[in-house]
Design a protein around this motif. Structure first.
Motif, PDB file in Angstrom:
ATOM      1  N   PRO A   1      15.516  -0.737   3.966  1.00 19.95           N
ATOM      2  CA  PRO A   1      15.073  -1.024   5.338  1.00 19.95           C
ATOM      3  C   PRO A   1      15.112   0.187   6.257  1.00 19.95           C
ATOM      4  O   PRO A   1      14.457   0.191   7.307  1.00 19.95           O
ATOM      5  N   SER A   2      15.815   1.222   5.884  1.00 19.44           N
ATOM      6  CA  SER A   2      15.907   2.398   6.753  1.00 19.44           C
ATOM      7  C   SER A   2      14.582   3.134   6.885  1.00 19.44           C
ATOM      8  O   SER A   2      14.423   4.010   7.732  1.00 19.44           O
ATOM      9  N   TYR A   3      13.625   2.799   6.059  1.00 24.37           N
ATOM     10  CA  TYR A   3      12.340   3.525   6.092  1.00 24.37           C
ATOM     11  C   TYR A   3      11.532   3.141   7.327  1.00 24.37           C
ATOM     12  O   TYR A   3      10.606   3.848   7.713  1.00 24.37           O
TER      13      TYR A   3
ATOM     14  N   LEU B   1       3.047   4.299   2.223  1.00 18.31           N
ATOM     15  CA  LEU B   1       3.515   4.471   0.841  1.00 18.31           C
ATOM     16  C   LEU B   1       4.409   5.698   0.719  1.00 18.31           C
ATOM     17  O   LEU B   1       5.408   5.686  -0.020  1.00 18.31           O
ATOM     18  N   LYS B   2       4.067   6.747   1.438  1.00 19.52           N
ATOM     19  CA  LYS B   2       4.864   7.975   1.369  1.00 19.52           C
ATOM     20  C   LYS B   2       6.290   7.735   1.870  1.00 19.52           C
ATOM     21  O   LYS B   2       7.276   8.097   1.217  1.00 19.52           O
ATOM     22  N   VAL B   3       6.410   7.059   3.038  1.00 18.78           N
ATOM     23  CA  VAL B   3       7.744   6.809   3.606  1.00 18.78           C
ATOM     24  C   VAL B   3       8.489   5.775   2.778  1.00 18.78           C
ATOM     25  O   VAL B   3       9.687   5.914   2.496  1.00 18.78           O
ATOM     26  N   TRP B   4       7.789   4.713   2.354  1.00 21.89           N
ATOM     27  CA  TRP B   4       8.438   3.642   1.586  1.00 21.89           C
ATOM     28  C   TRP B   4       8.925   4.165   0.241  1.00 21.89           C
ATOM     29  O   TRP B   4      10.005   3.817  -0.229  1.00 21.89           O
ATOM     30  N   THR B   5       8.152   5.039  -0.389  1.00 20.49           N
ATOM     31  CA  THR B   5       8.577   5.626  -1.663  1.00 20.49           C
ATOM     32  C   THR B   5       9.736   6.584  -1.458  1.00 20.49           C
ATOM     33  O   THR B   5      10.649   6.680  -2.300  1.00 20.49           O
ATOM     34  N   LYS B   6       9.710   7.307  -0.327  1.00 23.42           N
ATOM     35  CA  LYS B   6      10.794   8.253  -0.040  1.00 23.42           C
ATOM     36  C   LYS B   6      12.132   7.529   0.096  1.00 23.42           C
ATOM     37  O   LYS B   6      13.157   7.998  -0.404  1.00 23.42           O
ATOM     38  N   HIS B   7      12.162   6.350   0.732  1.00 19.20           N
ATOM     39  CA  HIS B   7      13.404   5.592   0.937  1.00 19.20           C
ATOM     40  C   HIS B   7      13.628   4.547  -0.142  1.00 19.20           C
ATOM     41  O   HIS B   7      14.580   3.750  -0.017  1.00 19.20           O
ATOM     42  N   SER B   8      12.747   4.528  -1.168  1.00 19.16           N
ATOM     43  CA  SER B   8      12.896   3.595  -2.295  1.00 19.16           C
ATOM     44  C   SER B   8      12.910   2.149  -1.828  1.00 19.16           C
ATOM     45  O   SER B   8      13.608   1.290  -2.389  1.00 19.16           O
TER      46      SER B   8
ATOM     47  N   GLY C   1       0.695   3.402  15.893  1.00 19.74           N
ATOM     48  CA  GLY C   1      -0.182   2.315  16.310  1.00 19.74           C
ATOM     49  C   GLY C   1       0.189   0.984  15.695  1.00 19.74           C
ATOM     50  O   GLY C   1      -0.513  -0.009  15.924  1.00 19.74           O
ATOM     51  N   LYS C   2       1.218   0.926  14.862  1.00 21.00           N
ATOM     52  CA  LYS C   2       1.620  -0.294  14.184  1.00 21.00           C
ATOM     53  C   LYS C   2       2.967  -0.756  14.736  1.00 21.00           C
ATOM     54  O   LYS C   2       3.868   0.060  14.985  1.00 21.00           O
ATOM     55  N   THR C   3       3.122  -2.082  14.863  1.00 18.94           N
ATOM     56  CA  THR C   3       4.390  -2.645  15.309  1.00 18.94           C
ATOM     57  C   THR C   3       5.303  -2.838  14.121  1.00 18.94           C
ATOM     58  O   THR C   3       4.882  -2.716  12.955  1.00 18.94           O
ATOM     59  N   VAL C   4       6.569  -3.160  14.391  1.00 19.44           N
ATOM     60  CA  VAL C   4       7.549  -3.367  13.323  1.00 19.44           C
ATOM     61  C   VAL C   4       7.172  -4.595  12.517  1.00 19.44           C
ATOM     62  O   VAL C   4       7.308  -4.622  11.282  1.00 19.44           O
ATOM     63  N   GLU C   5       6.689  -5.662  13.205  1.00 24.95           N
ATOM     64  CA  GLU C   5       6.289  -6.861  12.473  1.00 24.95           C
ATOM     65  C   GLU C   5       5.128  -6.562  11.517  1.00 24.95           C
ATOM     66  O   GLU C   5       5.102  -7.036  10.375  1.00 24.95           O
ATOM     67  N   GLU C   6       4.164  -5.757  11.966  1.00 24.65           N
ATOM     68  CA  GLU C   6       3.043  -5.410  11.090  1.00 24.65           C
ATOM     69  C   GLU C   6       3.516  -4.589   9.900  1.00 24.65           C
ATOM     70  O   GLU C   6       3.040  -4.785   8.772  1.00 24.65           O
ATOM     71  N   ILE C   7       4.496  -3.688  10.158  1.00 23.96           N
ATOM     72  CA  ILE C   7       5.020  -2.887   9.042  1.00 23.96           C
ATOM     73  C   ILE C   7       5.743  -3.785   8.058  1.00 23.96           C
ATOM     74  O   ILE C   7       5.600  -3.638   6.826  1.00 23.96           O
ATOM     75  N   GLU C   8       6.535  -4.779   8.567  1.00 26.30           N
ATOM     76  CA  GLU C   8       7.240  -5.692   7.663  1.00 26.30           C
ATOM     77  C   GLU C   8       6.245  -6.554   6.888  1.00 26.30           C
ATOM     78  O   GLU C   8       6.416  -6.799   5.687  1.00 26.30           O
ATOM     79  N   GLN C   9       5.200  -7.024   7.564  1.00 24.79           N
ATOM     80  CA  GLN C   9       4.184  -7.816   6.855  1.00 24.79           C
ATOM     81  C   GLN C   9       3.488  -6.982   5.768  1.00 24.79           C
ATOM     82  O   GLN C   9       3.223  -7.466   4.658  1.00 24.79           O
TER      83      GLN C   9
ATOM     84  N   ALA D   1       8.839   5.230   9.346  1.00 23.86           N
ATOM     85  CA  ALA D   1       7.466   4.745   9.255  1.00 23.86           C
ATOM     86  C   ALA D   1       6.871   4.528  10.629  1.00 23.86           C
ATOM     87  O   ALA D   1       5.672   4.743  10.853  1.00 23.86           O
ATOM     88  N   LYS D   2       7.737   4.110  11.589  1.00 26.90           N
ATOM     89  CA  LYS D   2       7.257   3.912  12.952  1.00 26.90           C
ATOM     90  C   LYS D   2       6.777   5.227  13.548  1.00 26.90           C
ATOM     91  O   LYS D   2       5.824   5.264  14.327  1.00 26.90           O
TER      92      LYS D   2
END
Length: 366
Positions: A108-110, A98-105, A120-128, A114-115
């Motif tokens: 997709p650059s977040y 939430l912190k990174v997603w809110t920072k980039h509004s 411990g999370k993959t890109v697919e898990e972050i997108e899901q 976020a990685k």
């Protein structure tokens, strides 16, 4: 006026009870709205936890409330299905996302940053998780809109209920006014009827009073006649008693006179008897006195004769010369001297008075 006051007080009581019910309903609605708002805020606010002690995700299995709107039930079902308010992630990972997603509004650059925060999370898990978070935001917006619609409907219902209540009160007021007018007409009729009955009662009372007055006058006349007859009878009785008393007094006076005459006769008789007795006693005493005088004269005569005899005898015995010694008359004799030897001096003085038996006056000097 008392019935009007009673109707007004009844209306006031009904209005007060209605207002109390409205206040209770309003307080209940406020409490329900406050509870829903707190529940919604709890869904949006992230819980703070200690980063050193990560906690496992918890899934609430509370069944959806059937009374809640469909949007609210859809949000709760979505949260239960996807693993709770963190989408099946750890609380620490979700907060970092939430912190990174809110920072980039939400751009997709977040994902690169976020990685870095979520190794411990993959890109697919972050997108899901991003898709899950967007769906959560969409459902929360729908829930908020549903709550606003629910508030508006509640407000409309309250306004409708108030309007219905006002119409009901107006109808009741009109009915009460009509009832009051009817009651007033009825009261006027009752007042006229009461006045008529009162007038009849007064006439009846006046008639009864006149009858009672006539009866009282008749009784008074009858009582006067009875009193007059009673006074006449008492006067006759009084005259009879006075006549009897007069006859009784005359009889008593006659008896007293006879008694006094009888006593006078008895007194005269006693006087005559006493006179006769005195005369008889006087004659007897005179005879006794004469006998005593005669006896006294005889004794004196005998005493003189005895003295003469003694004198003659003494003259015959005394023939010598006797010397005269006048002092021997004052000397005590031998017998007296012997007697005085045995007699002690006493405190008695000379006898001043000698008591004798009484002698009748007519016998004194005999």
């Amino acid at each position: 006026m008392s019935e009007v006051e009673i109707s007004i007080n009844t209306l006031k009581e009904e209005q007060r009870s209605c207002f109390e019910e409205f206040l209770k309903e309003e307080r209940t609605c406020k409490q329900e709205i406050t509870a829903y708002e707190k529940k919604i805020e709890n869904w949006n606010v992230a819980l703070k936890s200690n980063p050193k002690l990560p906690t496992a995700p918890t899934v609430k299995t509370k069944p959806p409330d059937k009374d809640l709107p469909a949007e609210v039930r859809a949000l709760e079902a979505f949260l239960q299905k996807t693993g709770g308010p963190y989408g099946g992630w750890d609380q620490y990972d979700h907060q970092a996302f939430l912190k990174v997603w809110t920072k980039h509004s939400g751009r997709p650059s977040y994902r690169k940053e976020a990685k870095l925060y979520l190794p411990g999370k993959t890109v697919e898990e972050i997108e899901q998780h991003e898709d899950w978070h967007q769906e959560l935001i969409h459902l929360q917006d729908r829930k908020r809109e549903a709550i606003q619609r629910w508030k508006a409907s509640k407000h409309q219902e309250r306004q409708t209920r108030i309007q219905i209540q006002e119409e009901t009160e107006e109808a009741e007021r009109r009915g009460k006014e009509a009832k009051s007018q009817t009651q007033q007409h009825r009261t006027e009729d009752e007042r006229r009827e009461a006045a008529r009955r009162l007038e009849e009662w007064r006439e009846e009372k006046k008639r009864k009073e006149e009858q009672q007055e006539e009866q009282r006058l008749a009784e008074e006349i009858q009582n006067r006649k009875k009193a007059k007859e009673e006074r006449r009878r008492q006067l006759e009785v009084k005259l009879t008693i006075e006549e009897q008393l007069r006859l009784k007094r005359e009889e008593e006076e006659e008896q007293g006179r006879r008694k006094r005459e009888e006593e006078q006769r008895e007194l005269e008789e006693r006087r005559r008897e006493a006179t006769k007795g005195i005369k008889r006693f006087t004659e007897r005493d005179l005879h006794k006195v004469e006998a005593k005088l005669h006896e006294k004269q005889l004794r004196e005569k005998e005493e003189k004769e005895r003295q003469k005899r003694i004198t003659v005898q003494l003259k015959e015995k005394v023939d010598g010369h006797v010397s005269r010694d006048p002092s021997r008359l004052t000397r005590p004799t031998r017998g007296w001297q012997e007697r005085m030897k045995h007699v002690r001096p006493s405190g008695g003085g000379p006898v001043l008075q000698m008591f004798h038996r009484a002698v009748p006056t007519w016998r004194q000097g005999l």
